[in-house]
Design a protein around this motif. Structure first.
Motif, short mmCIF file in Angstrom:
data_model
loop_
_atom_site.label_atom_id
_atom_site.label_comp_id
_atom_site.label_asym_id
_atom_site.label_seq_id
_atom_site.Cartn_x
_atom_site.Cartn_y
_atom_site.Cartn_z
N PRO A 209 0.78 -1.24 0.00
CA PRO A 209 0.00 0.00 0.00
C PRO A 209 0.82 1.29 0.00
CG PRO A 209 -0.82 -1.55 1.64
CD PRO A 209 0.46 -2.11 1.14
N TYR A 210 2.03 1.24 0.56
CA TYR A 210 2.80 2.47 0.72
C TYR A 210 3.95 2.59 -0.28
CZ TYR A 210 0.19 1.90 5.01
OH TYR A 210 -0.82 1.67 5.91
N ALA A 211 3.99 1.71 -1.25
CA ALA A 211 5.08 1.75 -2.24
C ALA A 211 4.97 3.01 -3.09
CB ALA A 211 5.02 0.51 -3.13
N THR A 212 6.11 3.63 -3.34
CA THR A 212 6.16 4.81 -4.19
C THR A 212 7.37 4.72 -5.11
OG1 THR A 212 6.48 7.22 -4.26
CG2 THR A 212 7.30 6.07 -2.31
N SER A 213 7.23 5.24 -6.30
CA SER A 213 8.29 5.14 -7.31
C SER A 213 9.28 6.29 -7.24
CB SER A 213 7.67 5.10 -8.70
OG SER A 213 7.00 6.32 -8.96
N GLN A 214 9.29 7.04 -6.13
CA GLN A 214 10.18 8.20 -6.06
C GLN A 214 10.98 8.27 -4.76
OE1 GLN A 214 7.04 11.10 -7.06
NE2 GLN A 214 8.12 11.48 -8.98
N ASP A 215 11.17 7.12 -4.11
CA ASP A 215 11.94 7.13 -2.85
C ASP A 215 13.24 6.34 -2.93
OD1 ASP A 215 10.90 4.58 -2.97
OD2 ASP A 215 10.00 4.61 -0.96
N GLY A 216 13.54 5.77 -4.11
CA GLY A 216 14.77 5.00 -4.25
C GLY A 216 14.75 3.66 -3.54
N LEU A 217 13.56 3.19 -3.18
CA LEU A 217 13.40 1.92 -2.46
C LEU A 217 12.28 1.10 -3.09
CD1 LEU A 217 13.39 3.36 1.18
CD2 LEU A 217 15.27 2.06 0.16
N VAL A 218 12.34 -0.22 -2.89
CA VAL A 218 11.19 -1.07 -3.19
C VAL A 218 10.58 -1.52 -1.87
CG1 VAL A 218 11.96 -1.91 -5.43
CG2 VAL A 218 12.68 -3.13 -3.36
N ASP A 219 9.27 -1.72 -1.88
CA ASP A 219 8.57 -2.30 -0.73
C ASP A 219 8.42 -3.79 -0.98
OD1 ASP A 219 8.30 0.41 -0.19
OD2 ASP A 219 6.33 0.16 0.71
N ILE A 220 8.68 -4.59 0.05
CA ILE A 220 8.68 -6.05 -0.10
C ILE A 220 7.63 -6.64 0.83
CG2 ILE A 220 10.10 -8.14 -0.04
CD1 ILE A 220 12.53 -6.04 0.02
N CYS A 221 6.72 -7.43 0.27
CA CYS A 221 5.69 -8.13 1.06
C CYS A 221 5.98 -9.62 1.02
CB CYS A 221 4.31 -7.83 0.48
SG CYS A 221 2.96 -8.73 1.29
N ILE A 222 6.20 -10.22 2.20
CA ILE A 222 6.43 -11.66 2.30
C ILE A 222 5.27 -12.30 3.04
CG2 ILE A 222 8.01 -13.48 3.09
CD1 ILE A 222 9.49 -10.14 3.16
N VAL A 223 4.59 -13.23 2.39
CA VAL A 223 3.47 -13.95 3.01
C VAL A 223 3.94 -15.37 3.28
CG1 VAL A 223 1.09 -14.73 2.75
CG2 VAL A 223 1.79 -12.52 1.77
N HIS A 224 3.96 -15.76 4.56
CA HIS A 224 4.57 -17.04 4.92
C HIS A 224 3.92 -17.62 6.18
CE1 HIS A 224 6.91 -15.39 8.42
NE2 HIS A 224 6.63 -14.28 7.77
N GLY A 225 4.14 -18.93 6.36
CA GLY A 225 3.73 -19.60 7.59
C GLY A 225 2.23 -19.76 7.77
N LEU A 226 1.46 -19.59 6.72
CA LEU A 226 0.00 -19.70 6.82
C LEU A 226 -0.48 -21.02 6.22
CD1 LEU A 226 -1.05 -16.11 5.63
CD2 LEU A 226 -0.78 -16.91 7.98
N SER A 227 -1.58 -21.52 6.76
CA SER A 227 -2.23 -22.67 6.14
C SER A 227 -2.94 -22.21 4.88
CB SER A 227 -3.24 -23.30 7.10
OG SER A 227 -4.33 -22.41 7.31
N ARG A 228 -3.31 -23.15 4.06
CA ARG A 228 -4.04 -22.83 2.83
C ARG A 228 -5.34 -22.10 3.14
NH1 ARG A 228 -2.32 -25.48 -1.58
NH2 ARG A 228 -1.48 -27.07 -0.21
N TRP A 229 -6.02 -22.53 4.19
CA TRP A 229 -7.29 -21.94 4.60
C TRP A 229 -7.10 -20.50 5.08
CZ3 TRP A 229 -12.17 -21.92 3.92
CH2 TRP A 229 -13.06 -21.40 4.87
N LYS A 230 -6.04 -20.27 5.87
CA LYS A 230 -5.78 -18.92 6.37
C LYS A 230 -5.36 -17.97 5.24
CE LYS A 230 -4.83 -19.93 11.21
NZ LYS A 230 -3.84 -19.86 12.32
N LEU A 231 -4.65 -18.51 4.25
CA LEU A 231 -4.27 -17.68 3.10
C LEU A 231 -5.54 -17.25 2.35
CD1 LEU A 231 -1.96 -16.53 1.34
CD2 LEU A 231 -2.13 -18.62 -0.02
N LEU A 232 -6.47 -18.17 2.22
CA LEU A 232 -7.73 -17.85 1.54
C LEU A 232 -8.50 -16.78 2.29
CD1 LEU A 232 -9.69 -18.52 -0.75
CD2 LEU A 232 -10.67 -20.32 0.70
N LEU A 233 -8.52 -16.86 3.61
CA LEU A 233 -9.21 -15.85 4.41
C LEU A 233 -8.51 -14.48 4.33
CD1 LEU A 233 -10.08 -17.90 7.65
CD2 LEU A 233 -11.64 -17.19 5.82
N LEU A 234 -7.18 -14.52 4.15
CA LEU A 234 -6.41 -13.28 4.05
C LEU A 234 -6.66 -12.56 2.72
CD1 LEU A 234 -4.03 -11.59 5.39
CD2 LEU A 234 -2.50 -12.97 3.96
#
Length: 292
Positions: A209-234
């Motif tokens: 949500p907060y990624a911007t193309s003018q800060d010289g950085l990338v935002d990284i989202c890591i989704v891990h450690g969830l069951s298949r069911w919890k991923l679906l709810l997310l």
């Protein structure tokens, strides 16, 4: 002089109709332009030849298509001062969404002709530049299935959602080793990693949500450690960015990201398949001039 790159196969196949409207407006205002009509990635390579043969000042290079078309065009423009913009006619249009492109075609063309410019960062993978989001793992597999979908152009952004449910049934998470600006981090049971220059991907999902193309950085989202069911709810919370507050989601920023994994993970950039792990992703500050 403006150059328009028109992908006749983009989105629901209405790009040529949109171009007809744009062309009528340009002619009514006596604006000089040239057009390159494309139907494949290889066709876009002709853009450099077209630019070389134009002997007047080029005020902008405009893509009519989606995020994939935009990626092909900007890879021809990096290293030049020619400003880029897009009139979105694709299935996802996440770059246009992030830029706040006007839905009113006439107003959008007027904005482009107005010519206010700014520079943005780009992500680089090997020698390939990406605009919006690079996704790995579950994300890459979903992009691959979506691109292979026979009726993708009719479903638009819904095609990505349909692919999510299809891939979710069989996909297995993996162990991933990240090196972010020299710092090593290990994650088990990783579903996906999204590396973002803009917030959106998949036709409007706010993955970073907060990624911007003018800060010289990338935002990284890591989704891990969830069951298949919890991923679906997310999943539904991704559309408004609410997933970032949930357990199993880590958000990090960086300038150089090296990704290794216990099995090869498919990688997409701007929704197009660009390779597999291992991979190094860097951010290049002010790499592209755009019409804002």
């Amino acid at each position: 002089m403006f150059i328009f790159v028109v992908n006749k196969n983009s989105g629901k196949g209405n790009t040529l109709k949109v171009w007809d409207e744009v062309q009528l407006y340009l002619q009514s205002k006596k604006i000089d332009y040239q057009v390159l009509v494309t139907g494949s990635k290889e066709d876009v390579l002709q853009l450099r030849t077209l630019i070389k043969n134009v002997h007047t000042k080029i005020s902008g290079v405009i893509a009519l298509g989606g995020d994939g078309t935009s990626q092909e065009v900007i890879n021809q423009l990096v290293g030049t001062e020619y400003p880029f913009s897009v009139i979105p006619t694709g299935s996802g249009n996440d770059f246009a969404r992030a830029r706040g492109v006007d839905r009113n075609l006439r107003r959008e063309v007027e904005r482009i002709i107005g010519g206010r410019q700014e520079k943005i960062d780009l992500m680089k993978v090997n020698n390939r530049y990406c605009l919006t989001v690079i996704g790995l793992g579950f994300d890459g597999m979903v992009a691959q299935v979506t691109n292979q979908m026979r009726f993708k152009k009719w479903f638009g952004s819904l095609s990505y959602i349909l692919s999510v449910f299809k891939v979710l049934r069989t996909y297995k998470p993996s162990s991933v080793r990240l090196t972010i600006d020299g710092e090593y981090i290990h994650y088990d049971k990783v579903w996906l990693i999204a590396i973002a220059n803009y917030p959106y991907y998949g036709g409007g999902m706010k993955i970073c949500p907060y990624a911007t193309s003018q800060d010289g950085l990338v935002d990284i989202c890591i989704v891990h450690g969830l069951s298949r069911w919890k991923l679906l709810l997310l999943f539904p919370s991704v559309f408004k960015g609410g997933h970032v507050k949930q357990k199993g989601v880590n958000m990090i920023q960086g300038r150089e990201i090296i990704v290794n994994s216990d099995k090869q993970l498919i990688i997409h950039g701007d929704g197009e398949i660009i390779g597999s792990t291992p991979i190094t992703i860097t951010i290049e500050k002010n790499a592209l001039n755009i019409i804002s």
